[in-house]
Design a protein around this motif. Sequence first.
Motif, PDB file in Angstrom:
ATOM      1  N   ARG A  28       6.424   5.895   6.136  1.00 34.88           N
ATOM      2  CA  ARG A  28       5.589   6.779   6.959  1.00 34.88           C
ATOM      3  C   ARG A  28       5.043   7.934   6.121  1.00 34.88           C
ATOM      4  N   ARG A  29       4.154   7.593   5.219  1.00 24.88           N
ATOM      5  CA  ARG A  29       3.583   8.584   4.309  1.00 24.88           C
ATOM      6  C   ARG A  29       2.326   8.017   3.675  1.00 24.88           C
ATOM      7  N   ALA A  30       1.669   8.847   2.880  1.00 26.80           N
ATOM      8  CA  ALA A  30       0.487   8.405   2.142  1.00 26.80           C
ATOM      9  C   ALA A  30       0.902   7.465   1.011  1.00 26.80           C
ATOM     10  N   PHE A  31      -0.007   6.631   0.597  1.00 24.21           N
ATOM     11  CA  PHE A  31       0.211   5.697  -0.495  1.00 24.21           C
ATOM     12  C   PHE A  31       0.516   6.436  -1.794  1.00 24.21           C
ATOM     13  N   GLU A  32       1.479   5.895  -2.548  1.00 23.48           N
ATOM     14  CA  GLU A  32       1.790   6.370  -3.893  1.00 23.48           C
ATOM     15  C   GLU A  32       1.629   5.189  -4.834  1.00 23.48           C
ATOM     16  N   ASP A  33       1.135   5.430  -6.036  1.00 21.44           N
ATOM     17  CA  ASP A  33       0.864   4.335  -6.969  1.00 21.44           C
ATOM     18  C   ASP A  33       2.059   3.412  -7.163  1.00 21.44           C
ATOM     19  N   GLY A  34       3.251   3.949  -7.169  1.00 23.02           N
ATOM     20  CA  GLY A  34       4.459   3.158  -7.371  1.00 23.02           C
ATOM     21  C   GLY A  34       4.753   2.181  -6.248  1.00 23.02           C
ATOM     22  N   ASP A  35       4.081   2.330  -5.108  1.00 20.32           N
ATOM     23  CA  ASP A  35       4.309   1.403  -3.991  1.00 20.32           C
ATOM     24  C   ASP A  35       3.946  -0.029  -4.361  1.00 20.32           C
ATOM     25  N   ALA A  36       3.040  -0.188  -5.319  1.00 21.70           N
ATOM     26  CA  ALA A  36       2.614  -1.528  -5.732  1.00 21.70           C
ATOM     27  C   ALA A  36       3.598  -2.179  -6.709  1.00 21.70           C
ATOM     28  N   GLU A  37       4.519  -1.404  -7.246  1.00 20.13           N
ATOM     29  CA  GLU A  37       5.477  -1.912  -8.237  1.00 20.13           C
ATOM     30  C   GLU A  37       6.307  -3.053  -7.654  1.00 20.13           C
ATOM     31  N   GLY A  38       6.337  -4.182  -8.351  1.00 18.12           N
ATOM     32  CA  GLY A  38       7.166  -5.312  -7.954  1.00 18.12           C
ATOM     33  C   GLY A  38       6.616  -6.145  -6.807  1.00 18.12           C
ATOM     34  N   ALA A  39       5.427  -5.825  -6.334  1.00 15.63           N
ATOM     35  CA  ALA A  39       4.844  -6.588  -5.228  1.00 15.63           C
ATOM     36  C   ALA A  39       4.231  -7.890  -5.743  1.00 15.63           C
ATOM     37  N   LEU A  91      -6.137  -0.470  -5.152  1.00 14.45           N
ATOM     38  CA  LEU A  91      -6.645  -1.502  -6.050  1.00 14.45           C
ATOM     39  C   LEU A  91      -6.304  -1.164  -7.501  1.00 14.45           C
ATOM     40  N   GLY A  92      -6.531   0.072  -7.902  1.00 14.65           N
ATOM     41  CA  GLY A  92      -6.241   0.479  -9.272  1.00 14.65           C
ATOM     42  C   GLY A  92      -4.764   0.396  -9.605  1.00 14.65           C
ATOM     43  N   ALA A  93      -3.917   0.881  -8.703  1.00 11.21           N
ATOM     44  CA  ALA A  93      -2.469   0.855  -8.935  1.00 11.21           C
ATOM     45  C   ALA A  93      -1.962  -0.578  -9.018  1.00 11.21           C
ATOM     46  N   ALA A  94      -2.484  -1.449  -8.165  1.00 14.32           N
ATOM     47  CA  ALA A  94      -2.074  -2.854  -8.190  1.00 14.32           C
ATOM     48  C   ALA A  94      -2.497  -3.498  -9.509  1.00 14.32           C
ATOM     49  N   ARG A  95      -3.716  -3.282  -9.913  1.00 11.74           N
ATOM     50  CA  ARG A  95      -4.211  -3.884 -11.159  1.00 11.74           C
ATOM     51  C   ARG A  95      -3.398  -3.407 -12.360  1.00 11.74           C
ATOM     52  N   GLU A  96      -3.063  -2.133 -12.398  1.00 10.10           N
ATOM     53  CA  GLU A  96      -2.264  -1.603 -13.506  1.00 10.10           C
ATOM     54  C   GLU A  96      -0.921  -2.310 -13.615  1.00 10.10           C
TER      55      GLU A  96
END
Length: 146
Positions: free
Chosen positions: A91-102, A119-124
């Motif tokens: 329950r918060r805003a997106f953080e780049d680390g949320d894409a880690e391990g997905a 998109l950028g965080a996922a691609r990284e």
Amino acid sequence: MSGYGSGGAGESMSEDAGRESGSGSGSGAGGWYPLLLNVRGKRCVVVGGGAVAERKTAGLLDAGADVLVVSPEATERLRRWAEDGRIRWARRAFEDGDAEGATLAFAATDDAAVNGRVLGAARERGVPANVADDGDRGEFVVPAVV
């Protein structure tokens, strides 16, 4: 003889071999390749809490995915799924680390800047991403289900 192609010993198959030999389908898919992906038990991130995010989440749940929804707000249905333990809801805003391990990431907000960050965080992190309102921006699209 060991090898995966139909060529003889010492021959290699290039990624473009089908096009070079004229055996392509000619579908004009423009770089898109149709694919079904097994996401059962795989971590998938959906960023957004509205109707579009709910539809993406529903499809992922039907496929048995482990779903994390990231959004300060959520529809009633998403809230129920979180309360029932069917999804995890940050329950918060997106953080780049949320894409880690997905395995997959879905940008499903009504904010183009946030979708771009997802998109950028996922691609990284090497995670294929879908941008719900602009399919050509991401690495995959999800067909409509009727």
